[in-house]
Design a protein around this motif. Structure first.
Motif, mmCIF file in Angstrom:
data_model
loop_
_atom_site.group_PDB
_atom_site.id
_atom_site.type_symbol
_atom_site.label_atom_id
_atom_site.label_comp_id
_atom_site.label_asym_id
_atom_site.label_seq_id
_atom_site.Cartn_x
_atom_site.Cartn_y
_atom_site.Cartn_z
ATOM 1 N N ASP A 37 0.816 -1.211 0.000
ATOM 2 C CA ASP A 37 0.000 0.000 0.000
ATOM 3 C C ASP A 37 0.854 1.267 0.000
ATOM 4 N N ARG A 38 2.058 1.182 0.560
ATOM 5 C CA ARG A 38 2.939 2.351 0.647
ATOM 6 C C ARG A 38 3.802 2.554 -0.594
ATOM 7 N N LEU A 39 3.753 1.653 -1.564
ATOM 8 C CA LEU A 39 4.546 1.839 -2.776
ATOM 9 C C LEU A 39 4.186 3.189 -3.398
ATOM 10 N N SER A 40 5.193 3.934 -3.779
ATOM 11 C CA SER A 40 5.006 5.305 -4.238
ATOM 12 C C SER A 40 5.235 5.428 -5.747
ATOM 13 N N LEU A 41 4.203 5.855 -6.450
ATOM 14 C CA LEU A 41 4.358 6.123 -7.883
ATOM 15 C C LEU A 41 5.402 7.212 -8.128
ATOM 16 N N PRO A 42 5.353 8.339 -7.414
ATOM 17 C CA PRO A 42 6.376 9.374 -7.665
ATOM 18 C C PRO A 42 7.804 8.886 -7.399
ATOM 19 N N ALA A 43 8.003 8.097 -6.359
ATOM 20 C CA ALA A 43 9.354 7.592 -6.063
ATOM 21 C C ALA A 43 9.829 6.643 -7.157
ATOM 22 N N HIS A 44 8.955 5.754 -7.614
ATOM 23 C CA HIS A 44 9.331 4.840 -8.695
ATOM 24 C C HIS A 44 9.591 5.620 -9.990
ATOM 25 N N GLU A 45 8.785 6.626 -10.244
ATOM 26 C CA GLU A 45 8.995 7.431 -11.447
ATOM 27 C C GLU A 45 10.360 8.124 -11.396
ATOM 28 N N ARG A 46 10.704 8.716 -10.257
ATOM 29 C CA ARG A 46 12.007 9.375 -10.134
ATOM 30 C C ARG A 46 13.141 8.381 -10.349
ATOM 31 N N GLN A 47 12.999 7.180 -9.764
ATOM 32 C CA GLN A 47 14.045 6.168 -9.896
ATOM 33 C C GLN A 47 14.215 5.747 -11.355
ATOM 34 N N TRP A 48 13.113 5.500 -12.061
ATOM 35 C CA TRP A 48 13.201 5.074 -13.456
ATOM 36 C C TRP A 48 13.695 6.196 -14.363
ATOM 37 N N ARG A 49 13.248 7.411 -14.107
ATOM 38 C CA ARG A 49 13.698 8.541 -14.929
ATOM 39 C C ARG A 49 15.205 8.724 -14.769
#
Length: 173
Positions: free
Chosen positions: A47-59
Motif C-alpha cells: 500500500d505504501r509503494l510510491s508512484l512518484p518515487a518509482h517514477e524518479r528512480q526510473w527517470r
C-alpha cells in the motif's frame, strides 16, 4: 542462448525505454507488485509503494545510461524488463533485474518477448549467461521454468520488514 521471434502481432510492440516512459513504467511497476505479491509481501508495504518515487528512480536510471525494454499492447505500456551485471555470481555475468507485465495482459506472449529482448541485450553487451532472482512464493516462477531456467540457488531477502525466500534461475548460454 534462446531467442524466439514471436508470431506477428500488430497489437504488441517491444522497444527500448526512454526517460519519458518513466511515469508509465512506474505505474506498471507498482500495479504489478500489488497484483503479484498480494499475500506474499505485507499488504502495508504494498500500500505504501510510491508512484512518484518509482517514477524518479526510473527517470534517473534511464537518463544515466541504464536500459530497459517496454512492452506496448494496443499502444498502452503494459510491461517492462531490465537487466545488467549479475549481483550474485561470477560465472553468470548477466542478470535480469526486473520483468513485469500487468496481470490483465498475461498469456499474450508479452513476458516472453520482454525476456528475449533483455536476454539478447545482455548477450549483446558481452555477458555470459543470465540469472534472475524470484521470490519463492511468486506464481511467476513457472514462467521462468517454462523458459528453460535451471534452479541454481536460494537466499533470504528482506521486504516490507519480512524475511522472504527467493530462488535463482539461470540460463548459462
Amino acid at each position: 542462448m534462446s531467442f524466439l521471434v514471436p508470431q506477428r502481432n500488430d497489437a504488441l510492440v517491444i522497444r527500448r525505454a526512454h526517460p519519458d516512459d518513466a511515469t508509465a513504467i512506474a505505474r506498471v511497476h507498482v500495479q504489478s507488485w500489488r497484483e503479484a505479491y498480494a499475500g506474499i509481501i505485507p499488504q502495508d508495504h504494498l500500500d505504501r509503494l510510491s508512484l512518484p518515487a518509482h517514477e524518479r528512480q526510473w527517470r534517473a536510471s534511464l537518463a544515466d545510461g541504464g536500459w530497459a525494454f517496454v512492452a506496448e499492447w494496443e499502444q498502452k505500456l503494459v510491461g517492462f524488463g531490465s537487466g545488467g551485471l549479475s549481483r550474485s555470481r561470477r560465472d553468470i555475468s548477466g542478470e535480469l533485474y526486473v520483468l513485469y507485465v500487468l496481470r490483465a495482459c498475461h498469456q499474450r506472449g508479452i513476458g516472453r518477448a520482454l525476456f528475449d529482448a533483455c536476454h539478447y541485450e545482455l548477450a549483446r553487451r558481452g555477458h555470459r549467461g543470465m540469472i534472475v532472482w524470484v521470490l519463492a512464493d511468486n506464481p511467476a516462477r513457472g514462467f521462468y521454468e517454462r523458459l528453460g531456467g535451471t534452479l541454481a540457488g536460494e537466499s533470504i531477502v528482506a521486504v516490507g520488514g519480512e524475511r522472504l525466500r527467493e530462488v535463482a534461475y539461470v540460463w548459462p548460454d
